[in-house]
Design a protein around this motif. Structure first.
Motif, PDB file in Angstrom:
ATOM      1  N   GLY A 136      -5.259  13.197  -2.166  1.00  0.00           N
ATOM      2  CA  GLY A 136      -4.857  12.730  -2.767  1.00  0.00           C
ATOM      3  C   GLY A 136      -4.849  11.847  -3.663  1.00  0.00           C
ATOM      4  O   GLY A 136      -6.394  11.014  -3.010  1.00  0.00           O
ATOM      5  N   ASP A 137      -4.228  10.688  -4.055  1.00  0.00           N
ATOM      6  CA  ASP A 137      -4.717   9.928  -4.637  1.00  0.00           C
ATOM      7  C   ASP A 137      -4.608   8.430  -4.136  1.00  0.00           C
ATOM      8  O   ASP A 137      -3.304   7.936  -3.962  1.00  0.00           O
ATOM      9  CB  ASP A 137      -4.697   9.099  -6.123  1.00  0.00           C
ATOM     10  CG  ASP A 137      -5.400  10.856  -6.853  1.00  0.00           C
ATOM     11  OD1 ASP A 137      -6.427  10.639  -6.892  1.00  0.00           O
ATOM     12  OD2 ASP A 137      -5.566  11.467  -8.236  1.00  0.00           O
ATOM     13  N   SER A 138      -5.527   7.374  -4.395  1.00  0.00           N
ATOM     14  CA  SER A 138      -4.352   6.212  -3.587  1.00  0.00           C
ATOM     15  C   SER A 138      -4.022   6.035  -2.206  1.00  0.00           C
ATOM     16  O   SER A 138      -2.387   5.843  -2.585  1.00  0.00           O
ATOM     17  CB  SER A 138      -4.511   5.427  -5.209  1.00  0.00           C
ATOM     18  OG  SER A 138      -4.390   5.124  -6.227  1.00  0.00           O
ATOM     19  N   GLY A 156       0.983  -0.848   0.035  1.00  0.00           N
ATOM     20  CA  GLY A 156      -0.086  -0.350   0.196  1.00  0.00           C
ATOM     21  C   GLY A 156       0.801   1.039   0.168  1.00  0.00           C
ATOM     22  O   GLY A 156       2.139   1.573  -0.239  1.00  0.00           O
ATOM     23  N   ARG A 157       0.414   2.295   0.099  1.00  0.00           N
ATOM     24  CA  ARG A 157       0.815   4.015   0.265  1.00  0.00           C
ATOM     25  C   ARG A 157      -0.037   4.947   0.624  1.00  0.00           C
ATOM     26  O   ARG A 157      -1.448   4.502   1.055  1.00  0.00           O
ATOM     27  CB  ARG A 157       0.801   4.357  -1.545  1.00  0.00           C
ATOM     28  CG  ARG A 157       1.443   5.759  -1.820  1.00  0.00           C
ATOM     29  CD  ARG A 157       1.575   5.739  -3.114  1.00  0.00           C
ATOM     30  NE  ARG A 157       1.179   7.496  -3.374  1.00  0.00           N
ATOM     31  CZ  ARG A 157       0.500   8.054  -3.837  1.00  0.00           C
ATOM     32  NH1 ARG A 157      -0.411   8.301  -4.206  1.00  0.00           N
ATOM     33  NH2 ARG A 157       1.061   9.218  -4.367  1.00  0.00           N
ATOM     34  N   SER A 158       0.744   5.446   1.962  1.00  0.00           N
ATOM     35  CA  SER A 158       0.836   6.101   2.519  1.00  0.00           C
ATOM     36  C   SER A 158       1.544   8.005   2.004  1.00  0.00           C
ATOM     37  O   SER A 158       2.377   7.649   1.704  1.00  0.00           O
ATOM     38  CB  SER A 158       1.172   6.546   3.635  1.00  0.00           C
ATOM     39  OG  SER A 158       0.360   5.324   4.537  1.00  0.00           O
ATOM     40  N   LEU A 159       0.322   9.013   1.989  1.00  0.00           N
ATOM     41  CA  LEU A 159       0.931  10.328   1.535  1.00  0.00           C
ATOM     42  C   LEU A 159       1.555  11.218   2.699  1.00  0.00           C
ATOM     43  O   LEU A 159       1.824  11.812   2.283  1.00  0.00           O
ATOM     44  CB  LEU A 159      -0.424  10.828   0.596  1.00  0.00           C
ATOM     45  CG  LEU A 159      -0.995  10.653   0.103  1.00  0.00           C
ATOM     46  CD1 LEU A 159      -1.946  11.274  -1.262  1.00  0.00           C
ATOM     47  CD2 LEU A 159       0.011  10.379  -1.568  1.00  0.00           C
ATOM     48  N   LEU A 160       1.126  11.435   3.796  1.00  0.00           N
ATOM     49  CA  LEU A 160       1.586  12.528   5.502  1.00  0.00           C
ATOM     50  C   LEU A 160       2.379  12.100   5.072  1.00  0.00           C
ATOM     51  O   LEU A 160       3.219  10.681   5.390  1.00  0.00           O
ATOM     52  CB  LEU A 160       0.437  12.386   6.437  1.00  0.00           C
ATOM     53  CG  LEU A 160      -1.304  13.091   5.836  1.00  0.00           C
ATOM     54  CD1 LEU A 160      -2.054  12.677   6.675  1.00  0.00           C
ATOM     55  CD2 LEU A 160      -1.874  13.522   5.195  1.00  0.00           C
ATOM     56  N   ALA A 161       2.973  12.579   5.859  1.00  0.00           N
ATOM     57  CA  ALA A 161       4.852  13.116   6.665  1.00  0.00           C
ATOM     58  C   ALA A 161       4.607  11.868   7.515  1.00  0.00           C
ATOM     59  O   ALA A 161       3.426  12.159   8.796  1.00  0.00           O
ATOM     60  CB  ALA A 161       5.492  13.926   6.622  1.00  0.00           C
ATOM     61  N   SER A 206      -8.840   6.183   3.689  1.00  0.00           N
ATOM     62  CA  SER A 206      -9.239   4.954   3.557  1.00  0.00           C
ATOM     63  C   SER A 206      -9.434   5.422   2.264  1.00  0.00           C
ATOM     64  O   SER A 206     -10.662   5.028   1.887  1.00  0.00           O
ATOM     65  CB  SER A 206      -9.907   4.243   4.049  1.00  0.00           C
ATOM     66  OG  SER A 206      -9.419   2.749   3.550  1.00  0.00           O
ATOM     67  N   ASN A 207      -8.289   5.481   1.134  1.00  0.00           N
ATOM     68  CA  ASN A 207      -9.061   5.946  -0.104  1.00  0.00           C
ATOM     69  C   ASN A 207      -7.651   4.927  -1.461  1.00  0.00           C
ATOM     70  O   ASN A 207      -7.260   6.008  -2.034  1.00  0.00           O
ATOM     71  CB  ASN A 207      -8.022   7.442  -0.754  1.00  0.00           C
ATOM     72  CG  ASN A 207      -9.077   8.192  -1.851  1.00  0.00           C
ATOM     73  OD1 ASN A 207      -9.959   7.969  -1.788  1.00  0.00           O
ATOM     74  ND2 ASN A 207      -8.926   8.944  -2.672  1.00  0.00           N
ATOM     75  N   GLY A 208      -7.673   3.875  -1.291  1.00  0.00           N
ATOM     76  CA  GLY A 208      -7.402   3.086  -2.285  1.00  0.00           C
ATOM     77  C   GLY A 208      -6.162   2.918  -2.160  1.00  0.00           C
ATOM     78  O   GLY A 208      -5.618   2.825  -2.736  1.00  0.00           O
ATOM     79  N   GLY A 209      -5.804   2.354  -0.620  1.00  0.00           N
ATOM     80  CA  GLY A 209      -4.407   2.865  -0.915  1.00  0.00           C
ATOM     81  C   GLY A 209      -3.762   1.289  -0.089  1.00  0.00           C
ATOM     82  O   GLY A 209      -1.930   1.271  -0.193  1.00  0.00           O
ATOM     83  N   TRP A 269      -9.165  -5.024   0.627  1.00  0.00           N
ATOM     84  CA  TRP A 269      -9.006  -4.261   0.072  1.00  0.00           C
ATOM     85  C   TRP A 269      -8.869  -3.632  -1.406  1.00  0.00           C
ATOM     86  O   TRP A 269      -9.712  -3.050  -1.921  1.00  0.00           O
ATOM     87  CB  TRP A 269      -8.420  -3.472   0.994  1.00  0.00           C
ATOM     88  CG  TRP A 269      -8.463  -3.332   2.430  1.00  0.00           C
ATOM     89  CD1 TRP A 269      -7.390  -4.279   3.491  1.00  0.00           C
ATOM     90  CD2 TRP A 269      -8.859  -3.036   3.225  1.00  0.00           C
ATOM     91  NE1 TRP A 269      -7.914  -4.100   4.673  1.00  0.00           N
ATOM     92  CE2 TRP A 269      -8.534  -3.475   4.782  1.00  0.00           C
ATOM     93  CE3 TRP A 269      -9.755  -2.187   3.619  1.00  0.00           C
ATOM     94  CZ2 TRP A 269      -9.258  -3.134   6.247  1.00  0.00           C
ATOM     95  CZ3 TRP A 269     -10.575  -1.598   5.107  1.00  0.00           C
ATOM     96  CH2 TRP A 269      -9.421  -1.504   6.235  1.00  0.00           C
ATOM     97  N   SER A 270      -7.959  -4.297  -1.499  1.00  0.00           N
ATOM     98  CA  SER A 270      -8.171  -3.950  -2.970  1.00  0.00           C
ATOM     99  C   SER A 270      -7.746  -3.746  -3.959  1.00  0.00           C
ATOM    100  O   SER A 270      -8.239  -2.851  -5.296  1.00  0.00           O
ATOM    101  CB  SER A 270      -8.921  -5.898  -3.424  1.00  0.00           C
ATOM    102  OG  SER A 270      -8.221  -7.209  -2.919  1.00  0.00           O
ATOM    103  N   GLY A 271      -7.430  -2.408  -3.624  1.00  0.00           N
ATOM    104  CA  GLY A 271      -7.320  -1.182  -4.394  1.00  0.00           C
ATOM    105  C   GLY A 271      -9.106  -0.362  -4.346  1.00  0.00           C
ATOM    106  O   GLY A 271      -9.147   0.288  -4.942  1.00  0.00           O
TER     107      GLY A 271
END
Length: 371
Positions: free
Chosen positions: A212-214, A180-185, A260-263, A269-271
């Motif tokens: 943001g996305d994903s 998965g992926r996170s955006l925030l620091a 929780s936005n597709g991450g 969850w599977s995106g």
């Protein structure tokens, strides 16, 4: 799965007693029927299979549920978010008196030896559900939180009662890029909700969703002192409505936001779990039960993170969820305040809107705080 349904115009509510989640909630506002809460897409899919070890609260992920403790369960043997979010509740009774309907459930298991009751009140003409969870007996300390989930088809604006800061924990929710992926620091913090640091540089505005996305992210907002009412309002763009979540800040001094936005790439969850925002009003540390029961960065700042059980007293946790349609001409929401028998929404343009509301429910003398 056992679903119990209740109606008191303008609210229709159903409870999934297998895990204590709100399975469905609709609120009528004039000619419109609002559906403010999220239900995970896999819950009603009989063909879905879950990885070994998937907690019941993930399998039945719906609406809102009560966590005790919040997050990692590293004291008592129970799944993440505790037995209240993962095991069966017994329906006890429904009491109707005048314009009020009160529904009572009891958790089949105990939490740190305490009996746990779920008491939901519906008031005719009120666009809210009034929730109470009561611990009786037990020993030791436990954190607690609600886990309200809202789905936004095309994002929306967020508004909150005053906060002192927003902060992320040391590690992101999804540190492994293959999963998965996170955006925030992480870790990071700010006193300006419109400028939270991003992992890749720059800032995100936490008053708009999504940033943001994903991505899969988690941030804690700490309530400003001396607030009599804590509130979060999600103004959904596509749905043209406002979801309102209310608390007593003394009782629940932090609000955790789960984005929780597709991450998440892995099942279930599977995106596909996108546009979901968790509004988790809590007396807890995000690092789990053990951390919540000792000194931590929140307690050092004056925000308690656990309730002390036992001593011949009951612990009461109250919260309110509601919704209303957005009206053409209303600008950005800037304030929420209780009045004698209503909740007043204030807007940037100077306009106001009043909703039927029972302010005494979240006042200390009504048992909002522990004791």
């Amino acid at each position: 799965m056992t679903i119990h349904s209740f109606d008191s115009d303008p609210v229709s509510l159903s409870i999934d007693a297998s895990v204590g989640h709100i399975a469905g909630l609709t609120i009528r506002d004039g000619a419109r029927i609002l559906t403010p809460l999220h239900r995970a897409p896999w819950v009603d899919d009989p063909a879905v299979t879950f990885p070994v070890g998937t907690a019941p609260n993930v399998q039945r992920l719906s609406g809102d549920f009560f966590c005790a403790p919040f997050g990692r369960n590293d004291i008592e043997d129970a799944p993440s978010h505790g037995w209240p979010a993962n095991s069966e509740w017994d329906y006890m009774e429904t009491n109707a008196h005048d314009d009020r309907t009160t529904i009572v459930f009891q958790l089949q298991r105990t939490v740190m030896g305490a009996k746990v009751e779920k008491i939901i009140t519906l008031i005719a003409g009120h666009p809210f559900i009034y929730q109470e969870h009561r611990f009786t007996g037990g020993e030791g300390a436990v954190s607690a939180a609600h886990h309200v989930m809202v789905h936004m088809q095309d994002g929306g604006d967020l508004a909150f009662s005053p906060k002192t800061r927003a902060l992320t924990p040391a590690d992101p929710l999804e540190p492994d890029p293959s999963r998965g992926r996170s955006l925030l620091a992480y870790p990071a913090q700010t006193t300006d909700l419109t400028a939270f640091p991003l992992a890749g540089g720059g800032v995100a505005d936490l008053t708009h969703y999504p940033p943001g996305d994903s991505h899969e992210d988690f941030v804690t907002l700490v309530e400003a002192p001396e607030q009599s009412l804590g509130w979060s309002v999600v103004s959904r763009k596509a749905e043209q409505d406002r979801i309102i979540v209310l608390k007593c800040p003394e009782n629940l001094p932090v609000t955790m936001m789960w984005m929780s936005n597709g991450g998440r790439n892995y099942a279930p969850w599977s995106g596909l779990h996108t546009g979901v925002l968790g509004i988790e009003d809590a007396r807890a540390s995000p690092l789990g039960h053990s951390n919540s029961c000792k000194e931590n960065e929140f307690t050092r700042a004056g925000a308690p993170t656990a309730f002390e059980l036992g001593g011949g007293r009951s612990i009461v946790v109250r919260q309110v969820i509601g919704a209303c349609a957005a009206i053409q001409g209303e600008s950005k929401l800037t304030s929420v305040s209780p009045d004698k028998d209503s909740l007043i929404l204030g807007f940037e343009c100077g306009g106001i809107r009043a909703l039927n509301y029972a302010p005494e429910f979240l006042q200390r003398r009504s048992g909002c705080a522990s004791g």
